[in-house]
Design a protein around this motif. Structure first.
Motif: not given
Length: 316
Positions: A285-291
């Protein structure tokens, strides 16, 4: 020490999910409503970790096999068939409207009744056989998967997209309205499994050894399988199917705990499962922006470990 370390890691990742990258300033009145919405996801992760980890470890002990998973009993296939049938026969509007407490309890009841019929038929008769029950479960699961795949191929692309979002296990599928039902049931069943730790230790030694120790093997297996069915049906109906997550967590817990005593293995499995879910969602969610790929990655790693264990043992 490792148990406390994993629990602390899970709580730390949970805290990060709650407050990190919050678009609302801390002083704003809207900060806490955002946190409350994120708490729903954290509670869902804890429920999923508890259900999947305890159910898989107990299932491994009952079947005396650390490769197969409770998904072999057809929970995932039945969930997929229920969702696909709703949109196939009644349209996308019916699937979207298939929410609420009634729909949730209906799915749980169907999964539970199917599993109880399977146990009652194949474990209580004169020729009761656990391996036969697993074989029938695999056949039923394969048949239901084939049926749901056929119906999905007949859907319109827009309907298929709506359905596909339901068929991936995700915390976003959970509704906080189900928590008053799910949380008490999961806690009670988990406590019952923990209280059955010594019985699981004996059952894991095999039927002959368990019988020689005075354990009613058939009755104990049915009792444990009913508890497993409750946990798996609650988890699957709440967030969707997670085929290899339980196997991944159970396998890691066996390596870390380094014991066969379920009083230590069961809590260790939960702590690892909670850490895996919270850390995966935090980084995606917060590092790779791929939830949207969290469940895919978890299942990918779980499947790889499953293949590695299978190739190492070279047999089921």
């Amino acid at each position: 020490m490792l148990l406390c370390l994993f629990l602390f890691g899970g709580l730390l990742c949970s805290f990060g999910l709650l407050v990190y990258n919050n678009p609302v300033p801390f002083q704003s009145p809207s900060f806490w409503p955002v946190v409350e919405r994120r708490i729903t996801a954290i509670v869902t992760m804890a429920i999923a970790a508890l259900c999947q980890s305890l159910a898989t470890v107990a299932f491994h002990s009952v079947t005396n096999n650390r490769i197969i998973t409770p998904s072999l009993l057809g929970f995932d296939a039945l969930y997929s068939t229920i969702q696909t049938s709703m949109i196939f026969f009644f349209g996308a509007g019916a699937l979207i409207g298939f929410t609420g407490t009634g729909a949730f309890l209906t799915q749980v009841a169907i999964m539970l009744v199917m599993s109880l019929l399977l146990y009652g038929w194949l474990l209580s008769g004169k020729y009761a056989n656990l391996q036969l029950m697993l074989l029938i479960g695999i056949i039923l699961g394969t048949g239901l998967n084939s049926l749901s795949t056929f119906m999905r191929r007949m859907l319109a692309p827009s309907e298929f997209d709506i359905l596909q979002a339901r068929l991936f296990g995700s915390v976003t599928n959970a509704d906080a309205a189900y928590f008053p039902i799910v949380i008490p049931v999961v806690i009670v069943v988990s406590v019952l499994l923990l209280l059955s730790a010594n019985r699981l230790n004996v059952i894991a030694l095999g039927k002959d050894v368990a019988t020689s120790f005075g354990v009613n093997h058939r009755r104990s297996i049915i009792y444990i399988l009913v508890l497993i069915s409750l946990l798996m049906s609650m988890s699957t109906a709440l967030i969707g199917p997670l085929t290899f997550f339980g196997f991944l967590v159970a396998t890691l817990s066996y390596q870390v705990a380094s014991t066969y005593d379920h009083k230590y293995v069961l809590p260790m499995a939960f702590s690892i499962g909670f850490l895996v879910l919270t850390s995966a969602y935090f980084f995606m969610y917060h590092i790779f922006n791929a939830p949207s790929v969290v469940s895919v990655i978890i299942e990918l790693f779980g499947g790889m470990i499953f293949l590695a264990v299978l190739l190492r043992k070279r047999s089921l």
